[in-house]
Design a protein around this motif. Structure first.
Motif, PDB file in Angstrom:
ATOM      1  N   ASN A   1       0.825  -1.219   0.000  1.00 29.74           N
ATOM      2  CA  ASN A   1       0.000   0.000   0.000  1.00 29.74           C
ATOM      3  C   ASN A   1       0.853   1.260   0.000  1.00 29.74           C
ATOM      4  N   MET A   2       2.016   1.230   0.637  1.00 29.95           N
ATOM      5  CA  MET A   2       2.907   2.393   0.595  1.00 29.95           C
ATOM      6  C   MET A   2       3.385   2.633  -0.828  1.00 29.95           C
ATOM      7  N   ALA A   3       3.703   1.572  -1.543  1.00 28.25           N
ATOM      8  CA  ALA A   3       4.118   1.704  -2.940  1.00 28.25           C
ATOM      9  C   ALA A   3       2.961   2.226  -3.800  1.00 28.25           C
ATOM     10  N   ILE A   4       1.757   1.732  -3.544  1.00 23.72           N
ATOM     11  CA  ILE A   4       0.586   2.196  -4.286  1.00 23.72           C
ATOM     12  C   ILE A   4       0.335   3.675  -3.999  1.00 23.72           C
ATOM     13  N   LEU A   5       0.501   4.088  -2.736  1.00 18.72           N
ATOM     14  CA  LEU A   5       0.331   5.498  -2.380  1.00 18.72           C
ATOM     15  C   LEU A   5       1.309   6.369  -3.165  1.00 18.72           C
ATOM     16  N   THR A   6       2.534   5.930  -3.255  1.00 15.91           N
ATOM     17  CA  THR A   6       3.545   6.676  -4.009  1.00 15.91           C
ATOM     18  C   THR A   6       3.138   6.804  -5.472  1.00 15.91           C
ATOM     19  N   GLU A   7       2.626   5.715  -6.028  1.00 10.62           N
ATOM     20  CA  GLU A   7       2.157   5.730  -7.415  1.00 10.62           C
ATOM     21  C   GLU A   7       1.005   6.712  -7.593  1.00 10.62           C
ATOM     22  N   GLU A   8       0.051   6.693  -6.681  1.00 10.97           N
ATOM     23  CA  GLU A   8      -1.111   7.585  -6.784  1.00 10.97           C
ATOM     24  C   GLU A   8      -0.710   9.053  -6.631  1.00 10.97           C
ATOM     25  N   VAL A   9       0.216   9.339  -5.721  1.00  7.32           N
ATOM     26  CA  VAL A   9       0.703  10.712  -5.566  1.00  7.32           C
ATOM     27  C   VAL A   9       1.403  11.156  -6.852  1.00  7.32           C
ATOM     28  N   GLY A  10       2.107  10.241  -7.493  1.00  8.61           N
ATOM     29  CA  GLY A  10       2.739  10.542  -8.775  1.00  8.61           C
ATOM     30  C   GLY A  10       1.721  10.915  -9.841  1.00  8.61           C
ATOM     31  N   GLU A  11       0.578  10.262  -9.828  1.00 10.81           N
ATOM     32  CA  GLU A  11      -0.477  10.594 -10.793  1.00 10.81           C
ATOM     33  C   GLU A  11      -1.032  11.990 -10.527  1.00 10.81           C
ATOM     34  N   VAL A  12      -1.162  12.359  -9.261  1.00  9.80           N
ATOM     35  CA  VAL A  12      -1.590  13.721  -8.923  1.00  9.80           C
ATOM     36  C   VAL A  12      -0.529  14.718  -9.402  1.00  9.80           C
ATOM     37  N   ALA A  13       0.735  14.401  -9.159  1.00 13.41           N
ATOM     38  CA  ALA A  13       1.826  15.290  -9.571  1.00 13.41           C
ATOM     39  C   ALA A  13       1.840  15.482 -11.085  1.00 13.41           C
ATOM     40  N   ARG A  14       1.569  14.413 -11.815  1.00 17.71           N
ATOM     41  CA  ARG A  14       1.554  14.493 -13.284  1.00 17.71           C
ATOM     42  C   ARG A  14       0.490  15.482 -13.761  1.00 17.71           C
ATOM     43  N   ILE A  15      -0.705  15.382 -13.188  1.00 18.06           N
ATOM     44  CA  ILE A  15      -1.780  16.311 -13.564  1.00 18.06           C
ATOM     45  C   ILE A  15      -1.398  17.736 -13.184  1.00 18.06           C
ATOM     46  N   MET A  16      -0.884  17.928 -11.970  1.00 19.60           N
ATOM     47  CA  MET A  16      -0.537  19.272 -11.507  1.00 19.60           C
ATOM     48  C   MET A  16       0.544  19.901 -12.402  1.00 19.60           C
TER      49      MET A  16
END
Length: 108
Positions: free
Chosen positions: A27-42
């Motif tokens: 789940n920590m790895a998944i969280l990192t991935e999801e934050v990366g998706e937010v960063a990509r949009i931003m």
């Protein structure tokens, strides 16, 4: 919906539809991935990087909800009541930063 209700709903979903929680490290790895998706949009929508056609249909709200989902999973797995943790964190920030931001010339 309160944070406590969200924690209960995620737990119910995980234990019925999702079968079980992924382990904490996954789940920590998944969280990192999801934050990366937010960063990509931003970076592409609000920053200076150009947005790819394939990214234009991505919704920031949906990606932020994915981040929240995984944070709730991690809290549930580790026995954290996020309402209590958030209230305590807000108190800490209020005491620590009560004058700090008022004195910041960059924010005026």
């Amino acid at each position: 919906m309160t944070i406590e209700e969200a924690q209960r709903q995620v737990d119910k979903w995980i234990n019925t539809t999702g079968v079980r929680y992924f382990n904490e490290l996954t789940n920590m790895a998944i969280l990192t991935e999801e934050v990366g998706e937010v960063a990509r949009i931003m970076a592409r929508r609000y920053g200076e990087q150009s947005e790819k056609e394939s990214d234009k249909n991505k919704e920031l709200g949906d990606e932020l909800a994915d981040v929240l989902w995984v944070v709730i999973c991690l809290a549930n797995q580790t026995g954290i009541n996020l309402t209590e943790a958030f209230e305590k964190n807000l108190q800490k920030k209020t005491l620590r930063d009560k004058d700090r931001h008022q004195q910041n010339e960059k924010l005026k």
